[in-house]
Motif scaffolding. Structure first.
Motif, short mmCIF file in Angstrom:
data_model
loop_
_atom_site.label_atom_id
_atom_site.label_comp_id
_atom_site.label_asym_id
_atom_site.label_seq_id
_atom_site.Cartn_x
_atom_site.Cartn_y
_atom_site.Cartn_z
N ALA A 53 25.61 -10.54 37.54
CA ALA A 53 26.03 -9.14 37.69
C ALA A 53 25.20 -8.43 38.75
CB ALA A 53 25.92 -8.42 36.34
N ASP A 54 23.87 -8.68 38.75
CA ASP A 54 22.98 -8.04 39.75
C ASP A 54 23.36 -8.47 41.16
OD1 ASP A 54 21.69 -6.80 37.70
OD2 ASP A 54 20.00 -8.24 37.62
N ALA A 55 23.68 -9.74 41.32
CA ALA A 55 24.04 -10.25 42.65
C ALA A 55 25.34 -9.63 43.13
CB ALA A 55 24.15 -11.78 42.61
N ALA A 56 26.33 -9.52 42.23
CA ALA A 56 27.62 -8.92 42.60
C ALA A 56 27.45 -7.46 42.99
CB ALA A 56 28.61 -9.06 41.43
N GLU A 60 27.76 -18.47 27.89
CA GLU A 60 26.90 -17.94 28.95
C GLU A 60 25.69 -17.28 28.32
OE1 GLU A 60 25.59 -17.82 32.10
OE2 GLU A 60 27.54 -17.27 32.90
N THR A 61 24.49 -17.58 28.87
CA THR A 61 23.30 -16.92 28.35
C THR A 61 23.25 -15.49 28.87
OG1 THR A 61 21.92 -17.59 30.20
CG2 THR A 61 22.05 -19.11 28.33
N LYS A 62 22.56 -14.67 28.16
CA LYS A 62 22.44 -13.27 28.56
C LYS A 62 21.73 -13.15 29.91
CE LYS A 62 20.56 -8.86 26.97
NZ LYS A 62 19.84 -8.15 25.89
N ALA A 63 20.69 -13.95 30.12
CA ALA A 63 19.93 -13.88 31.39
C ALA A 63 20.80 -14.32 32.56
CB ALA A 63 18.67 -14.73 31.29
N ASN A 76 25.85 -7.23 46.57
CA ASN A 76 26.83 -7.54 47.62
C ASN A 76 27.82 -6.40 47.84
OD1 ASN A 76 25.66 -10.06 48.00
ND2 ASN A 76 27.05 -11.09 46.55
N ALA A 77 28.29 -5.81 46.71
CA ALA A 77 29.25 -4.71 46.81
C ALA A 77 28.62 -3.50 47.48
CB ALA A 77 29.77 -4.35 45.42
N LYS A 78 27.35 -3.20 47.18
CA LYS A 78 26.67 -2.05 47.78
C LYS A 78 26.47 -2.24 49.28
CE LYS A 78 22.67 0.96 47.21
NZ LYS A 78 22.45 1.07 48.65
#
Length: 455
Positions: free
Chosen positions: A180-183, A171-174, A186-188
């Motif tokens: 992670a940002d999308a998850a 997996e690339t870092k980007a 959604n959680a917020k």
């Protein structure tokens, strides 16, 4: 400085030496205070220590650590060396096997003795496991260790780099950051929506949270609680308080069971005891302190029983015992001051042992009444006789017990019934100084029955 000073006495000889346990135990919390004092003798006398003498101590700790260190000189004339364990060394709990060496600038060296002692792991250090350490004596060893450590670090870095290469393939870092940002977003959103609901969406009842077990009664006001907290009589009885307040308030030792008063080389013994005030306590004193009981270090007890108008002790006594098991006493009187140290005589003082005298310079022992000596209560006693007098001014024997000033005395002669003059010098020489009443031509022997003070 305050030390846990443990004294070890070794004699330098060629007899068989086995590792001995010196009955010393330190704690891993004895930081900067674990001191071992070595008192060295050779042929019954203190081993001389000069600027050309170097004490070395080798220690092998229970975990395999090894240290080879220099000792320090405590008393050059009395043959005393000492070493204080470092903060790193004291953390190696367990049995320590050690050996003391003495070396000289002329290339000579001595192995004094092998011994062992204990380092007990303190409770506060129960979870500390010290790493093995080794003292490196030369630069080449140090260089080899550094090169070895460098190779190991490089190998570890290469392994870490290979792992990162594997991660890039997965997996690339980007890409990982975007997921992670999308998850997180959604959680917020879900959390904010749920937090805004006020209609008890989970249908929680008071029984579920335990409120059904709580009595609906009036609680005491905060002022009532504050009044109770401030009422100390409610917490203990008046009799208990009186008993506790009237209990003994002075400590005999320090908090860890050591002596209450420590008296160093530059201290005055009397002053340190007086400064302790009216009390009973324990003390330690070096032999170099002013007004010390002995030239050896001593330990003992003191009791100052009353004070004067200035609050200073006016009556009291001290009992001191040195490491040779000699006991001394002293007494403080308000009118006479300190009475001075008195050594307590023992059975060995009152019943001395008689020893044969080694005669020199041609003097011959009498076969029936040989010359013998004994030392008791600081007095050299001589009894017996010898013949064949040497030249006037010649020594006939030499003693290790020496007076502080030359003592002249006379003894009778047998054969001529005259009187012979002798002197015991400050070098310990028993010197013949001639006859008083005749030329000594018919003297068959001289007879001794005399005590010579050594002070």
């Amino acid at each position: 400085m305050i030390y846990k000073d443990s004294s070890v006495q070794f004699d330098v000889n060629s007899q068989i030496k086995r590792i001995i346990s010196v009955n010393i135990q330190y704690s891993t919390q004895d930081i900067g205070t674990a001191k071992i004092t070595f008192k060295l003798t050779k042929d019954g006398e203190p081993l001389p220590i000069s600027n050309a003498t170097h004490g070395k101590l080798f220690m092998r700790m229970a975990d395999g650590s090894e240290f080879y260190v220099n000792t320090e000189v405590g008393d050059a004339f009395e043959g005393v060396l000492f070493y204080v364990l470092t903060n790193d060394q004291i953390k190696h709990a367990g049995t320590v096997t050690a050996e003391l060496y003495v070396s000289y600038d002329n290339g000579q060296s001595l192995s004094v003795h092998k011994f062992s002692f204990e380092i007990d792991k303190a409770l506060v250090d129960a979870n500390i496991a010290p790493l093995a350490e080794y003292y490196i004596e030369d630069f080449e060893d140090l260089k080899a260790d550094i090169n070895k450590t460098t190779d190991e670090i490089n190998q570890t870095l290469n392994e870490i780099k290979a792992k990162f290469d594997e991660f890039e393939n997965i997996e690339t870092k980007a890409g990982a950051q975007a997921k992670a940002d999308a998850a997180e977003a959604n959680a917020k959103a879900y959390t904010d929506l749920h937090a805004a609901k006020t209609d008890n969406p989970h249908k929680v009842t008071k029984s579920q949270v335990g409120l059904a077990n709580v009595d609906n009664v009036k609680q005491a006001a905060k002022t009532d609680f504050d009044t109770h907290v401030a009422d100390n009589v409610r917490h203990i009885t008046a009799d208990e308080r009186t008993k506790w307040n009237g209990s003994q308030l002075f400590k005999v030792t320090n908090d860890v069971g050591g002596v209450l008063v420590s008296i160093g080389d530059t201290d005055d013994f009397y002053t340190k005891i007086i400064q302790s005030g009216r009390r009973f306590g324990t003390f330690y004193s070096t032999g170099k302190a002013t007004n010390a009981a002995s030239t050896n270090s001593t330990r003992g007890v003191f009791h100052m029983t009353s004070t004067d108008s200035n609050g200073q002790p006016s009556y009291g006594y001290v009992i001191a015992i040195d490491w040779q098991n000699n006991m001394f006493t002293n007494y403080l009187d308000p009118n006479l001051g300190w009475q001075g140290w008195r050594r307590v005589l023992t059975s060995s003082d009152l019943s001395p042992t008689w020893n044969s005298v080694t005669l020199i310079n041609g003097a011959k022992q009498d076969s029936v009444y040989p010359l013998k000596f004994s030392v008791s209560n600081n007095v050299l006693w001589l009894r017996g006789s010898f013949g064949t007098l040497p030249a006037i001014g010649t020594s006939v024997a030499k003693f290790t017990n020496k007076p502080t000033q030359t003592v002249d005395f006379v003894v009778p002669t047998i054969g001529s019934y005259g009187t012979a003059r002798f002197a015991l010098t400050t070098d310990g020489d028993l010197r013949y100084d001639g006859m008083l009443a005749n030329d000594g031509a018919s003297v068959s022997r001289v007879s001794f029955n005399i005590g010579i003070p050594l002070w």
